[in-house]
Design an enzyme around this catalytic site. Structure first.
Site, mmCIF file in Angstrom:
data_model
loop_
_atom_site.group_PDB
_atom_site.id
_atom_site.type_symbol
_atom_site.label_atom_id
_atom_site.label_comp_id
_atom_site.label_asym_id
_atom_site.label_seq_id
_atom_site.Cartn_x
_atom_site.Cartn_y
_atom_site.Cartn_z
ATOM 1 N N ARG A 78 0.713 -1.201 -0.233
ATOM 2 C CA ARG A 78 0.208 -0.004 0.210
ATOM 3 C C ARG A 78 0.748 1.274 -0.126
ATOM 4 O O ARG A 78 0.439 2.182 -0.655
ATOM 5 C CB ARG A 78 -0.931 -0.140 1.109
ATOM 6 N N GLU A 104 1.849 40.228 -9.205
ATOM 7 C CA GLU A 104 0.567 39.969 -9.777
ATOM 8 C C GLU A 104 -0.174 41.204 -9.828
ATOM 9 O O GLU A 104 -0.214 42.137 -9.046
ATOM 10 C CB GLU A 104 -0.067 39.125 -8.330
ATOM 11 N N LYS A 155 0.070 25.217 -4.425
ATOM 12 C CA LYS A 155 -1.174 24.773 -3.983
ATOM 13 C C LYS A 155 -0.949 23.158 -3.933
ATOM 14 O O LYS A 155 -1.397 22.359 -4.829
ATOM 15 C CB LYS A 155 -2.242 25.200 -4.559
ATOM 16 N N ASP A 162 -3.805 38.107 -12.978
ATOM 17 C CA ASP A 162 -4.906 37.247 -12.272
ATOM 18 C C ASP A 162 -6.402 37.391 -12.686
ATOM 19 O O ASP A 162 -6.755 38.203 -12.633
ATOM 20 C CB ASP A 162 -4.653 37.666 -10.858
ATOM 21 N N LYS A 166 2.198 39.634 -4.437
ATOM 22 C CA LYS A 166 0.739 39.321 -4.620
ATOM 23 C C LYS A 166 -0.250 40.680 -4.070
ATOM 24 O O LYS A 166 0.261 41.666 -3.418
ATOM 25 C CB LYS A 166 0.518 38.262 -3.753
#
Length: 307
Positions: free
Chosen positions: A109, A221, A144, A242, A176
């Protein structure tokens, strides 16, 4: 083209993988034994099983198998019939495991979980890359990622033909919207704030105290074309566009070509496979998609006993 370090199978990635393998083995065994296998299989029984793809895809993570075997001190040998980055069809035998049956069943597994996750990412990335074929756009991942799995997941993106965005907060400057908002004191920063931030970042990198970071990429951004117009004269390496629709992206490319042709443009935000081609045909250089890692499903990989 400005690029950060691209993730390959190296000593650093092996250390990350080793930490995950140790956790996975602890989850399964908790410092004890595989009692089901011990009850049913003799201690010295030998056997062979194939790792088989139940569906078509792109290989990634096969290099982790020897590390799992070594960490578990298992009496197993692995033979490989496919390399990471190679495409395969359903029913393909990817590898063969031979040796102590108890060890083989105990590690089944852990090995399949690693392969299924990484091959799922590589396979989805390959679909994205194929979708933009013939355009100037390249496919990139994001941060992410699953905590602790980032290098492995970015390695899988690389296996699928994609490119790696920054690894973390340490290997590039990416300004950002929240960076701009806190500077301006408003939830929505003024267009001028973006251009000023790029200049401040460059001054920071050029200062004698930050000589070691002087070659970091500067990316910013922007949310609209007005912001873009104020940023282009500052010549960052990359401008991230964005959540812009295709018509805005085409206008952004036109502005870039007229005023700062050396700057790369990256489309990001809500990127999905069904709309990817239209985005790529706007002329952007880069398309980053969090879906490559946060939405990839595990590929169906199985272990078939050889009689």
């Amino acid at each position: 083209m400005p690029e950060v370090h691209q993730i390959v199978w190296d000593s650093q990635l092996q250390q990350d993988c080793l930490a995950i393998v140790r956790l996975a083995l602890a989850e399964d065994l908790n410092g004890e034994e595989d009692w089901t296998t011990n009850a049913l299989v003799g201690a010295n029984q030998q056997g062979t099983a194939n790792i088989v793809a139940r569906e078509s895809g792109v290989a990634a993570g096969l290099v982790t198998i020897p590390l799992v075997i070594a960490e578990a001190e298992a009496a197993l040998e692995a033979d490989f019939f496919v390399d990471d980055g190679q495409q395969f069809t359903a029913g393909t035998t990817l590898a063969k495991l031979s040796g102590n049956v108890r060890d083989l069943l105990t590690l089944e597994r852990t090995i399949l979980n690693l392969l299924g996750r990484l091959m799922g990412i590589a396979t989805l990335t390959s679909r994205y890359v194929q979708e933009v074929s013939g355009t100037s756009a390249r496919i990139y991942d994001t941060r992410k990622t699953t905590p602790g799995w980032r290098r492995l997941e970015k390695y899988a993106v690389h296996c699928g033909g994609g490119f790696n965005h920054r690894m973390g907060l340490f290997d590039a400057i990416l300004i950002k919207d929240n960076h701009l908002a806190q500077r301006s004191g408003n939830a929505i920063a003024s267009p001028e704030t973006a251009g000023e931030a790029v200049l401040d970042a460059r001054r920071f990198l050029e200062s004698p105290s930050n000589k070691a970071q002087s070659d970091l990429i500067i990316e910013i951004e922007v949310d609209n074309l007005e912001q873009l117009a104020t940023v282009l004269p500052t010549q960052p390496d990359i401008i991230l566009l964005d959540n812009m629709d295709p018509s805005q992206l085409r206008e952004a490319v036109k502005l870039r070509d007229e005023h700062a042709p050396a700057v790369e443009l990256e489309a990001s935000g809500g990127i999905r496979l069904e709309s990817l081609r239209e985005v790529a045909e706007t002329g952007v250089d880069r398309i980053s998609a969090g879906a490559l890692t946060h939405s990839a499903r595990a590929l169906d990989i199985g272990l078939d006993w050889r009689i």
